[in-house]
Write a protein that holds these residues in place. Sequence first.
Motif, PDB file in Angstrom:
ATOM      1  N   SER A   1      -9.140  -7.207  -8.074  1.00  0.00           N
ATOM      2  CA  SER A   1      -7.698  -7.420  -8.187  1.00  0.00           C
ATOM      3  C   SER A   1      -7.449  -8.586  -9.132  1.00  0.00           C
TER       4      SER A   1
ATOM      5  N   ASP B   1       2.441  -5.336 -10.141  1.00  0.00           N
ATOM      6  CA  ASP B   1       2.249  -4.742  -8.816  1.00  0.00           C
ATOM      7  C   ASP B   1       1.530  -3.404  -8.989  1.00  0.00           C
ATOM      8  N   ASP B   2       0.458  -3.188  -8.257  1.00  0.00           N
ATOM      9  CA  ASP B   2      -0.179  -1.871  -8.245  1.00  0.00           C
ATOM     10  C   ASP B   2      -0.847  -1.671  -6.890  1.00  0.00           C
ATOM     11  N   HIS B   3      -1.622  -0.605  -6.753  1.00  0.00           N
ATOM     12  CA  HIS B   3      -2.202  -0.270  -5.448  1.00  0.00           C
ATOM     13  C   HIS B   3      -3.282  -1.251  -5.016  1.00  0.00           C
TER      14      HIS B   3
ATOM     15  N   ALA C   1      -3.095  -4.801  -5.649  1.00  0.00           N
ATOM     16  CA  ALA C   1      -2.488  -6.078  -5.252  1.00  0.00           C
ATOM     17  C   ALA C   1      -1.120  -6.205  -5.899  1.00  0.00           C
ATOM     18  N   SER C   2      -0.281  -7.041  -5.289  1.00  0.00           N
ATOM     19  CA  SER C   2       1.034  -7.329  -5.875  1.00  0.00           C
ATOM     20  C   SER C   2       0.904  -8.417  -6.925  1.00  0.00           C
ATOM     21  N   ALA C   3       1.895  -8.524  -7.776  1.00  0.00           N
ATOM     22  CA  ALA C   3       1.900  -9.571  -8.793  1.00  0.00           C
ATOM     23  C   ALA C   3       1.921 -10.946  -8.137  1.00  0.00           C
TER      24      ALA C   3
ATOM     25  N   TYR D   1       0.723 -11.795  -5.227  1.00  0.00           N
ATOM     26  CA  TYR D   1      -0.593 -12.086  -4.653  1.00  0.00           C
ATOM     27  C   TYR D   1      -1.558 -12.516  -5.741  1.00  0.00           C
ATOM     28  N   ARG D   2      -1.553 -11.813  -6.850  1.00  0.00           N
ATOM     29  CA  ARG D   2      -2.454 -12.158  -7.947  1.00  0.00           C
ATOM     30  C   ARG D   2      -2.183 -13.588  -8.435  1.00  0.00           C
TER      31      ARG D   2
END
Length: 504
Positions: A405, A468-470, A472-474, A476-477
């Motif tokens: 991620s 945002d993708d499957h 992790a979210s932006a 969170y990154r």
Amino acid sequence: MSTTPMQVTVNGRTRPLDGLAANTTALNWLRDSGLTGAKEGCAEGECGACSVLVARPDYHDGATRTQWTAINSCLIPMATLDGQEVVTAEGLGTSSDLHVVQREMAVRGGSQCGYCTPGFVCSMAAEYYRADRSATPQSADNPDDLDPRESGETVEHEHGPNGFDLHALSGNLCRCTGYRPIRDAAYALGTPAEDDAFAARCHFAPPAVAHTRLVAPDGEFVRPMTLSEATALIAEHPDAVLVAGSTDWGVEVNIRGVRAAYAIGVDRLPELRTFKIEDEWIELGSALTLTEIERRLDGRIPLLAQVFPQFASRLIRNGATIGGNLGTGSPIGDIPPALLALEAVLVLASNAGEREVRLADYFTGYRQTLRRPDEVIRAVRIPLPLAGITAFHKIAKRRFDDISSVAVGYALEVVEGEVVTARIGLGGVAATPLRARATEEALEGRPWTRATVREAAAILRREGTPLDDHRASAAYRSAMLGTSLLKLHARNPSETDSATEVGA
């Protein structure tokens, strides 16, 4: 180009490759030939049910010795095995004469439904025959003594007392046994017997590389013998697919149904398999597999030593090349962040000669790079000396065998408590791998203290353009970026911070 008929040695028997389609995988060919032990579980190289052994050059003495290497047969084109030696689970032993690995798996309950067992057996056998695996005498005579919970010896968590590296099985999945019996079988293995034919094969040179040309209705596969021949073919066919470990291309073939009209095998070109240690840099040939690099470096570059165990699985690393990982231009590859931190330089080759490109300038857009269609990555050069503080942080849903991620590579030089240089490579937070230049600037010339790092961590959270993708979210990154730098400092504190903690 040679017109020698294509053939492969499977389980000691030479078989012609007549009528082979250019895009046929090794797994499909083997199963169509009646060798159905290897199976398709995922078609992406993630389950290991398709594992087989191939005779490859030894990691340290490739000219005169052979290493049995486990690979995912579902990913590699069968044409790449022209002239090579392959062993499947059927070739290791039979029901009436089990191989030692098969016997240990059976008596220790390592097989239940059996679907994954042939793949486990092949991966385990490759580790069993690894030349530098050190086994103790008792491992062959009294396997029950090898339970690390019962032994008084200190045993590394992922290595058995017999030297077995459990990472050898990290690419093999089982849904029945819970892995404990499989580990027990691995740790029960001793040293190969003196009359073991597979062990004896390791003392001789690997199979010669075949000069291959396959023209089939679904495409053409060519294996040149020299870099000059390869670059001439690339110039003539700028849309050709360059095939090395095929760990990325194989997924395209299996999952997306993509077919190559013209493919060029580059994985065995001598010019792409260099390994040099000079005064000013270390050169890694682009066609060296990650396992080969790991074995040859043997910890010489600590940052890469942290990357290797977290990169996919041993099965993948046995095929994946450093050049292939860079050539795809993927923004979520694990190698680029580390090499960016190490200020790596790429050597690109074409008919016109060679040129050097800094990796920091190489990526130009999503899966786009400065490499021209007529060029191939010949080597990666890592400048010396190396920074004193290095680390690789990978955030993923699984510890091993997963896609990042977020991936962060660090290389900092701290002298007398001051950050002299800071290089930070990022992956998974933008359309390309990139350097965290704003954070680097915030660190350089400042004391390596908790206060400095907190300020820099706030900047690092804003680096890149995460999505945002499957995975992790932006948000969170971004949060993980900042936390990563704080973790780096916590594990490498300054003397001032350490003294403060002691005083507290």
